[in-house]
Design an enzyme around this catalytic site. Structure first.
Site, short mmCIF file in Angstrom:
data_model
loop_
_atom_site.label_atom_id
_atom_site.label_comp_id
_atom_site.label_asym_id
_atom_site.label_seq_id
_atom_site.Cartn_x
_atom_site.Cartn_y
_atom_site.Cartn_z
N ASP A 108 0.77 -1.05 -0.02
CA ASP A 108 -0.01 0.03 -0.08
C ASP A 108 1.01 1.11 -0.07
O ASP A 108 1.65 1.43 1.15
CB ASP A 108 -0.91 -0.15 1.30
CG ASP A 108 -1.82 1.12 1.21
OD1 ASP A 108 -1.72 2.12 0.81
OD2 ASP A 108 -3.01 1.05 2.16
N HIS A 109 1.00 2.00 -0.82
CA HIS A 109 1.84 3.04 -1.13
C HIS A 109 1.46 4.10 -0.47
O HIS A 109 2.39 5.24 -0.17
CB HIS A 109 1.99 3.59 -2.64
CG HIS A 109 3.29 4.13 -3.39
ND1 HIS A 109 4.06 4.45 -2.27
CD2 HIS A 109 3.73 4.38 -4.34
CE1 HIS A 109 5.43 4.93 -2.84
NE2 HIS A 109 4.87 4.88 -4.19
#
Ligand code: CAO
Length: 427
Positions: free
Chosen positions: A399-400
Site C-alpha cells: 500500500d503506497h
C-alpha cells in the site's frame, strides 16, 4: 417589460389527467425556452414540460400532487419578448413551431412517453448529444449528475437508469476528498454473447461472490505497487530435500512455504510498517506486535485466506503441520470466520503450480502481501563465471500510502537474504 404568458398542459397523447410530481422552478427563476419547469406523470410515463419561451417565472398555479388535464395553467411566465400585453397562450400543443430545428426540439409539445414512444421522445429531450428518458433525467438532476459525462448503453447510446446507477456506484467507490475527478469508469458493456456462439451460464460460488467484492474494494481503494525480487534458495532447497522424507514419515509435507513464512516474520520485525494497518481516517498507523500470517489457499470453491497465528513462536515442524490442517479444512469448507481473522500480512504461493511473477492484491486492512512463484534453476554470475542456482521469484504488493518504494525494495532484499542463508531461518 415582457408579456405575461400562461404555460399550460400540452396535449396528453390520450391521457385525460396527469399528476404534477415535481416543480422544477420557483417564482423569480430565469428560464430558457428548453428549461424543464414541471414534471408530470401519467399512469404510464413521466414527462418534463419545458418553459417554451425565455423569461422569468412569475407565479406557480399548481402544487406537487395537483391533478391537471390538457390546457390547465401550470404557471405564468414573464417572457423576454417586447410585447407588453398579457396574453393567455394557447395550449403548448397548439403553439407554432419554431423555425430552427434546435428550437423546435425544445419547444415541441411533450407527449407522455409510453414505453414504445420513449426513445422517440428522448430525441426530443436530448440536450446536446445525450439521449435519456425523463425519469433518468430527473434522477440525474437529483444526484447533480451531468448526463453528458455518461456513456449510454441503450439504443443510440441512450442513457439508461442502469448506466446512472453504475456511474453513481463507481463514483462512490472512488470518491476521495474533493480534487479533480476523471469522469469515472465507463460502464461495462452489456453484450449478448449468444450472437457470437453457444454459451452456458455458471453461477459464481458463494466464496467467489464474497471474495470478489473484497478483492474489488481492495483493488480500487488501495494504491498498489508491486516490487519484484528473487531469492537464491539453492541451500534452502538442499536442506528441505534432506529433511523431507523424515517429515513425510510423520505425514508432514515440508514445502518451501513454511520457510518463507518464518523469513517473512523476521522481515516484519525488521520493517514494522509492513505489520500494520491504517486507521479508518488514514491518519495513523496501527503497528501490530503479533505475527499472524494469512496464507491464500486455492479450493474448488474459490480462494480463502486462513490465518496461522503467532508464526514467530512456532517451529518449522509445527508450522508445516498447521498449514496442512488449515488447507485441509479450507478444502473441506470447514473454516470458521475466526480461522480467517486477525492476519497481519498474507502470502499467496503459486509456486506449486508455475508462472514467473504476479501482482497479488492486498488483503485489507493489511498493507502488504507477498506473492511467491515457482523456483527455477538460473545461471547466476558468481566469481567470474555462471553457476546454476535455484531462484525463487517474489512479488511484494504494498500500500503506497503506508510504504515507500525504497522500504519495499529493502524489505524484499532483506527477505531474499534470509531465504538465501538457511542459518538465519533455523537459528
Ligand atoms: N517453487 C518450487 N516448488 C514449489 C514452490 C515454489 N515456490 N512452492 C511449492 N513447491 C512445490 C512443493 O515443494 C511441492 O512439491 P514437493 O511435493 O516435491 O515438495 C509442490 O510444489 C506442491 O506444493 P503445495 O502447493 O501442495 O504446497 P505449498 O505448501 O507450497 O502450498 C497452499 C500450500 C495451501 C498454499 C497451496 O496448496 C495453495 O493452495 N496455493 C494456491 C494459493 C493461491 O491460489 N493463490 C492465489 C491467490 S490470488 O488468486
Amino acid at each position: 417589460m415582457g408579456a405575461i404568458k400562461d404555460l399550460t398542459v400540452p396535449d396528453l397523447g390520450g391521457a385525460t389527467e396527469v399528476v404534477v410530481i415535481e416543480l422544477l422552478v420557483k417564482p423569480g427563476d430565469k428560464v430558457k425556452a428548453d428549461t424543464s419547469v414541471v414534471t408530470l406523470e401519467s399512469d404510464k410515463a413521466t414527462m418534463e414540460i419545458p418553459a417554451g419561451e425565455e423569461g422569468v417565472v412569475k407565479q406557480l398555479k399548481v402544487k406537487v400532487g395537483s391533478k391537471v388535464g390538457m390546457g390547465a395553467v401550470l404557471m405564468t411566465l414573464e417572457t423576454a419578448g417586447a410585447a407588453a400585453t398579457a396574453e393567455k397562450s394557447k395550449p403548448a400543443a397548439a403553439e407554432p413551431a419554431q423555425t430552427t430545428p434546435a428550437k423546435q426540439a425544445s419547444s415541441t409539445p411533450q407527449k407522455p412517453a409510453s414505453p414504445a414512444s420513449e426513445e422517440e421522445e428522448d430525441e426530443e429531450q436530448g440536450s446536446g448529444d445525450v439521449h435519456a428518458g425523463p425519469g433518468v433525467r430527473r434522477l440525474a438532476r437529483e444526484f447533480g449528475i451531468d448526463l453528458s459525462n455518461l456513456r449510454g448503453t441503450g439504443p443510440k447510446q441512450r442513457v439508461l437508469k442502469e448506466d446512472l446507477q453504475s456511474f453513481v456506484k463507481t463514483k462512490l467507490a472512488s470518491s476521495s476528498e474533493g480534487g479533480a475527478t476523471f469522469g469515472g469508469l465507463a460502464p461495462a458493456p452489456l453484450i449478448d454473447f449468444t450472437q457470437f456462439g453457444q454459451t452456458e451460464i455458471e453461477e459464481l460460488s458463494r466464496i467467489q461472490k464474497i471474495s470478489g467484492k473484497n478483492l474489488h474494494r481492495n483493488w480500487v481503494s488501495i494504491p498498489h505497487v508491486t516490487q519484484f525480487g528473487e531469492a537464491d534458495i539453492t541451500e534452502l532447497e538442499a536442506y528441505r530435500q534432506r529433511h523431507k522424507a523424515r517429515f513425510e514419515k510423520e505425514k508432514i509435507k515440508l514445502t518451501p512455504l513454511v520457510f518463507i513464512m518464518k523469513a517473512v516474520v523476521d522481515a516484519l520485525r525488521q520493517f514494522p510498517q509492513f505489520n500494520a494497518s491504517l486507521d479508518p481516517k488514514g491518519e495513523n498507523l496501527i503497528l501490530k506486535k503479533y505475527f499472524h500470517i494469512g496464507v491464500a489457499v486455492d479450493t474448488p470453491n474459490g480462494l480463502v485466506v486462513p490465518v496461522v497465528r503467532n508464526v514467530d513462536q512456532k517451529r518449522i515442524r509445527a508450522l508445516a503441520q498447521e498449514l496442512a490442517q488449515l488447507s485441509e479444512k479450507a478444502r473441506n469448507k470447514q473454516l470458521t470466520p475466526g480461522d480467517m481473522q486477525g492476519g497481519c500480512f498474507s502470502i499467496s504461493s503459486l509456486g506449486g503450480i508455475g508462472g514467473t511473477a504476479f501482482t497479488p492484491i492486498i488483503n485489507a486492512p493489511e498493507v502488504a502481501i507477498l506473492g511467491v512463484s515457482k523456483a527455477a534453476q538460473k545461471p547466476i554470475y558468481q566469481d567470474g563465471g555462471f553457476i546454476p542456482r535455484l531462484m525463487l521469484p517474489l512479488s511484494l504488493s504494498y500500500d503506497h500510502r503506508v510504504i515507500d518504494g525504497a522500504q519495499a525494495a529493502r524489505f524484499i532484499v532483506y527477505l531474499s537474504e534470509l531465504l538465501g542463508d538457511i542459518r538465519h531461518l533455523l537459528l
